[in-house]
Design an enzyme around this catalytic site. Structure first.
Site, PDB file in Angstrom:
ATOM      1  N   GLY A   1      43.892 -21.147 -35.105  1.00  0.00           N
ATOM      2  CA  GLY A   1      44.213 -21.994 -34.175  1.00  0.00           C
ATOM      3  C   GLY A   1      43.670 -23.079 -33.595  1.00  0.00           C
TER       4      GLY A   1
ATOM      5  N   THR B   1      41.376 -20.401 -27.413  1.00  0.00           N
ATOM      6  CA  THR B   1      42.308 -20.255 -28.171  1.00  0.00           C
ATOM      7  C   THR B   1      43.016 -20.508 -26.823  1.00  0.00           C
ATOM      8  OG1 THR B   1      44.280 -19.172 -28.482  1.00  0.00           O
ATOM      9  CG2 THR B   1      42.609 -18.196 -27.063  1.00  0.00           C
TER      10      THR B   1
ATOM     11  N   ASP C   1      46.387 -19.423 -26.416  1.00  0.00           N
ATOM     12  CA  ASP C   1      46.445 -18.017 -25.694  1.00  0.00           C
ATOM     13  C   ASP C   1      46.078 -17.549 -24.423  1.00  0.00           C
ATOM     14  OD1 ASP C   1      48.566 -18.776 -27.740  1.00  0.00           O
ATOM     15  OD2 ASP C   1      47.513 -17.927 -29.540  1.00  0.00           O
TER      16      ASP C   1
ATOM     17  N   MET D   1      54.984 -21.002 -26.766  1.00  0.00           N
ATOM     18  CA  MET D   1      54.247 -20.554 -27.975  1.00  0.00           C
ATOM     19  C   MET D   1      54.121 -18.592 -27.347  1.00  0.00           C
ATOM     20  SD  MET D   1      51.601 -22.752 -29.720  1.00  0.00           S
ATOM     21  CE  MET D   1      52.490 -23.555 -31.178  1.00  0.00           C
ATOM     22  N   GLY D   2      53.823 -17.894 -27.332  1.00  0.00           N
ATOM     23  CA  GLY D   2      52.975 -16.505 -27.046  1.00  0.00           C
ATOM     24  C   GLY D   2      53.989 -15.266 -27.868  1.00  0.00           C
ATOM     25  N   ARG D   3      53.268 -14.445 -28.128  1.00  0.00           N
ATOM     26  CA  ARG D   3      53.704 -13.655 -29.206  1.00  0.00           C
ATOM     27  C   ARG D   3      53.567 -12.715 -28.288  1.00  0.00           C
ATOM     28  NH1 ARG D   3      57.553 -15.033 -33.300  1.00  0.00           N
ATOM     29  NH2 ARG D   3      57.204 -13.551 -34.675  1.00  0.00           N
TER      30      ARG D   3
ATOM     31  N   GLU E   1      58.254 -17.265 -27.225  1.00  0.00           N
ATOM     32  CA  GLU E   1      58.605 -16.813 -28.359  1.00  0.00           C
ATOM     33  C   GLU E   1      58.777 -15.735 -28.236  1.00  0.00           C
ATOM     34  OE1 GLU E   1      56.276 -18.409 -31.690  1.00  0.00           O
ATOM     35  OE2 GLU E   1      54.216 -17.773 -30.419  1.00  0.00           O
TER      36      GLU E   1
ATOM     37  N   ARG F   1      49.477 -27.493 -28.032  1.00  0.00           N
ATOM     38  CA  ARG F   1      47.505 -27.401 -28.485  1.00  0.00           C
ATOM     39  C   ARG F   1      46.733 -28.445 -29.299  1.00  0.00           C
ATOM     40  NH1 ARG F   1      48.521 -23.867 -33.760  1.00  0.00           N
ATOM     41  NH2 ARG F   1      48.537 -25.888 -35.612  1.00  0.00           N
TER      42      ARG F   1
END
Lengths: 405, 405
Positions: free
Chosen positions: A11, A141, A143, A187-189, A244, A300
């Protein structure tokens, strides 16, 4: 003739092109390589022989500045996992034969966890087959979930966008004289770094976000509703930031949770994000005005509000990769070590690639408050230096100018 | 003693505090009024005797600058509709008795359609009852749907945010080598101005947004899918901008439309926005990767990327209201007349309030292309000057400083 090639993968971030620029400028300002190529769409560009000469495009400072302020991956991206070469090495042969044909001695790969897997495999294959090609990983990233580095390029800009946006949403949500809950999905699983960075929005007279929920700890709907009720009684209008990927005690995602009440009586699930599930819960159970907001890909790609610190570091780590290449480095990922807190200072190092590839760094539990609805001052102190400074942006007709391939 | 009062109403914009500042500075730099009060939460502040002295807070240029860069309504807002005073005038008596007590000779109301209704009623009541209080409306709304003015303060900043964000999303969405459709949902139930402004993202080498759908013309799902298919065949990755309020031929909102396929077999409706409905349609019928994005409240509060033109105009129109007050003006709304296209130039005028109150200005049909999936160059030319210029923003620790009441 001795050339090098660079590619981008995974990404995009607001800083991934700054790292590309760092590589390009370091190559152009040294006599280490004759040509610097860019592979289009990551490793797929090498497999498809789809490359471009970057040196000719980015000779001038103006083009260089535009590249640095362009969101997304200038060279395009891919999500491509190489097979185990002990089982099948066709692709490896194709890759290294093309690199040989183009007289490429070094491959720089800018990417996240998956891309470091590619760096790992290619460098091992080269080593086992005595191929004289260096493979070096440059992290990126939003993340911030790569281990082996203090933080990742791209995270600072995403954190700055999130903190800035949550601050503006906090102002916006408090104008009416009523009780309201604004739920911001970030964002962030599995890793809560981005959501945690929303805490930077606060100051001595501004209290949003009032609650923060990360995926590192289980999420309990009843506890959540009680915590919301308590904060609303204190502040009337509150902002809640959630990852998320928050999950309940059984590891079920809240956005898919049956107990959320968003499946109908026949068990059909609605296509709603975590923010919409929580919005509905708050409205149904507490009766407050509720609004869910998903920050989405702007996290992002909002390069207009990138962190100068992040962009500079991203460029530096790209440039340092070229310097390490001169020392014969291969099978490594570059990383930041924080050597001073005040003033904030980092040093760029190289770590063994298997310390980063396919691994994930989550927020330490001790940086989450015991009631699981906030982060500790340590986390804020960790994030704060990463969002400092604003780049000068070249504009035309009221909009940032971007470099399109 | 002769004082004035100012209030803000309706949804906030990134420029509504600039208009407040215009009023404050014009009052402080003249001897027209002894005190300038602010009513908290619009007309409700007058009814509840909840006011503040603005002159003492905003004496210094620094505080003034902070106010101008703060999103949301500094004084708070309300959505309060006054009854017809011929039927019940209790509230009117309460309002004017409080204004008399505070020796207030002029009330400036910054707001949209509904607020102009309040200006209309209060000024009529004052006139019919020989009360010597002027009531003047200062327009604001991101929706740009107020008639009687070339455009509204607040629209330019929202348009700049939208164009900038759609440009970044366009970059972001094109990094993978596949076919994809990104659907951006933009505010606007009846008026498509904001969605139309996304066209500003385009330039000679950048084509997003590829399709634009406004609520002024009927939306047909089958035609939409064909238009998407055709654009994807040309560009692979496309961006589609849609107003939240698009409706089918029967005036049913697409987000509630049964034909969208997002109700299950038992007729239960899912809580999805227009973007999610279209995302699902594209995925199901065309098989492309699809992603829906709702820009949400950031459209009205992203003050970090406000339009300098918008902020300056908003401040000027606030200041001009004070000058018009000196001439005895009442029952009017200030407005912009565009007196030159090149160079862009506006003149501030005053129009009868009933030309704006409760009315809505939508995008002219001739500015929408005959195939209903784009806007004409005339619309782009109209919007372009409104997003020009970037304000200098005071920052602390990487974030804009805001003025919190």
């Amino acid at each position: 003739m001795k050339n090098c090639i660079v590619a981008q993968s995974g990404g995009p971030t607001a800083a991934i092109n700054a790292s590309l620029l760092g590589v390009i400028k370091a190559v152009l300002s040294s006599d280490q390589f004759d040509h610097i190529y860019g592979a289009i769409n990551g490793i797929e560009g090498i497999l498809n022989h789809n490359i471009m000469d970057l040196g000719s495009v980015f000779q001038q400072p103006y083009q260089q500045s535009l590249l640095k302020q362009t969101p997304s991956s200038y060279l395009g991206s891919c999500r491509f996992k190489l097979p185990d070469f002990h089982q099948s090495d066709d692709l490896y042969q194709a890759i290294f034969s093309f690199l040989k044909e183009k007289e490429i001695a070094c491959f720089f790969y800018i990417g996240g966890n998956d891309s470091m897997d590619t760096v790992d495999k290619l460098s091992q294959y080269a080593s086992e087959n005595h191929i004289n090609v260096q493979v070096i990983g440059i992290p990126k990233t939003i993340d911030n979930d790569l281990p082996g580095t203090d933080h990742t390029p791209g995270f600072g800009s995403a954190a700055k966008y999130i903190a800035s946006t949550v601050k503006e949403i906090g102002c916006d949500s408090s104008v009416y004289d009523l009780k309201s809950v604004t739920i911001v999905e970030i964002m962030g699983r599995n890793a809560g770094w981005l959501t945690a960075s929303s805490a930077l929005a606060r100051n001595e007279s501004f209290f949003a976000p009032h609650l923060i929920y990360l995926p590192e700890v289980p999420f309990n709907i009843n506890v959540f509703l009680k915590q919301v009720e308590q904060k609303v009684s204190l502040y009337s209008n509150i902002v809640v930031c959630v990852s998320e990927g928050i999950r309940d005690e059984n590891q079920s995602y809240i956005c898919e949770s049956a107990s959320s009440g968003l499946t109908d009586t026949f068990g059909h699930k609605c296509l709603s994000g975590t923010n919409k599930v929580l919005e509905t819960l708050v409205r149904q159970h507490l009766g407050y005005k509720a609004r869910g907001i998903e920050l989405n890909v702007c996290q992002r790609c909002a390069s207009h509000i990138a962190s100068l610190t992040d962009l500079e570091e991203a460029e530096n780590i790209g440039a340092q990769a070229v310097k390490f290449a001169a020392q014969g480095l291969t099978g490594k990922m570059l990383s930041f070590r924080r050597i001073s807190e005040d003033p904030y200072q980092v040093q760029i190092e190289a770590i063994d690639i298997d310390l980063a590839a396919n691994l994930e760094k989550t927020v330490p539990i001790e940086w989450i408050t015991p009631d699981h609805c906030d982060v500790t001052p340590e986390l804020i102190q960790y994030c704060k230096p990463l969002i400092q400074g604003e780049p000068v942006i070249f504009m035309k007709d009221g909009l940032a100018i971007h470099m399109i391939r």
